[in-house]
Motif scaffolding. Sequence first.
Motif: not given
Length: 508
Positions: A168-183
């Motif tokens: 079930n392995t995938c290569f996918y995006f990592i979503f980060e929440q930046d304090e100044e610039f949002g997601e």
Amino acid sequence: MSDIKKQKLSTKSIFFIVVVLFVVVTYYVVAMLQRYHVREIRSNSLLISPKTVKFGGEMISGEMFRGIETARFEKDRKLIDEIKKVIAQKEMPSEIFKDKSKENANIALTLNDVFRLDNDEELKILQAAAPKEDKWNITNETLEQLEDTLTHFELKRLTIRNVLSQPNTCFYFIFEQDEEFGEIVDVRAADYLEDYLLLEEYAIARSLRDGRIEEALNSLVYIFRIAQLASEAAVPAVRSSAAQIRLRAIDVMQAIVLDAKFNKRYLGGLYGMMQEQLKHWTPDRAVWIADRASGMKTYHRILQYGLEAALTPKEIEDLENRGLLVFISRKQKKRKNNSAAENNNDSENDETKETILLKNNFFNTHIADEIFYLQSMQKIIDDCKKPFYQRIPILDEINDELLNKMDKGQELVIAEILLRGIVRLMRLYAQDRAGCEIAFLAMSISLEKPTAPSLITNPFSEEEYNIDQTKDEENPNKKFILVSSSGNRLPFCVPDYRTETKETKKPE
């Protein structure tokens, strides 16, 4: 008496003028406050995703605008129509950039964990010693010199392999929440694909040196697996990294196939692997749909957070060199991730930062800019049903139209940046496909497997693949099948096992 009346009249006039001025100034101040308040409400409302939004006279799910919240407030009819086309195709950023990795093992996270904090100097040593020429080869002497460094990276290589082994392995995006610039959608893990490839290359070289051909083939399988997973992410940056490591893997595979211990059974295994790659090939259309979604997010991020949140330092430098930017100094509070020692002194809590703006007001120019971009991307996406060499006319047409509009003074600054390099990337993906087809076609002929008609013509150019038979100079009885394509990839050569079959076939 008349003087007294004149004085009264004069006093009344002055009073009237003062009252009028007061009313005008009050109205202006209130209006300015209202405008500021509206802007503030609009800015704050971006953080709230309503269930439905009235957009272009229709009620549309608010979730559709996640990631491009500023688009909800667009009033320009043409831009609304272009965005509604993307909505109708169900290809908005909110649908493309979904976090699908919760139930799967995300190899992108593993790559980050393994390489992000690693010693770059040791990796540079491995990179410098790797073969640069087209014909792949790592000498025994090189392996001996790098033995300690390779030992250091062995656990990392096996850690990545362990995740790749999971179904079930995938290569996918990592979503980060930046304090100044949002997601932020982070795809930097793609930068580590070549580092992993490098480790497997050295493992293959060791296996071939020690005569362990099956271990070399096993490493090759892992390389092709991670390339396939990365290509499925579809975003151009990741897809490009996948193409580059797969093309490199074909060169490595060539060395394995020509090894003295290689045999027909091993070729059958490679045939199955290459068949799997071609069967699950990521179509170019998916790449440019994702690129358009990313481009839409770029316009939103500039409107919401500014140029720094959306463009790379190199792109900003390019705009500066072209004289298109202005820099405004402003003070702001230091970000929370500063050390406690720094925060003890209140006088040092402020820092000066430059706000980077386009000289022409982007809030006005972005409409024509984004319309041209969305129309151009739709043409590109629609043309992806054709092979690469047949797309050149429409790509040239878009480029000519862009230059013509800019010559006439239209500010299509962001569209020019986003459309730049598409031809080069399309060419790379076509070379990737052709490289795999050349290898697969050679294997098919050698193993006497049926060949699909689609494998006759090179997707990179209109020319057909060239199929030849050659002999081993040292052993004339050993023959090879050589498949090549003019102006594209190096030929791919496999032992001709058809001869072997005929010679070992028992008479009836």
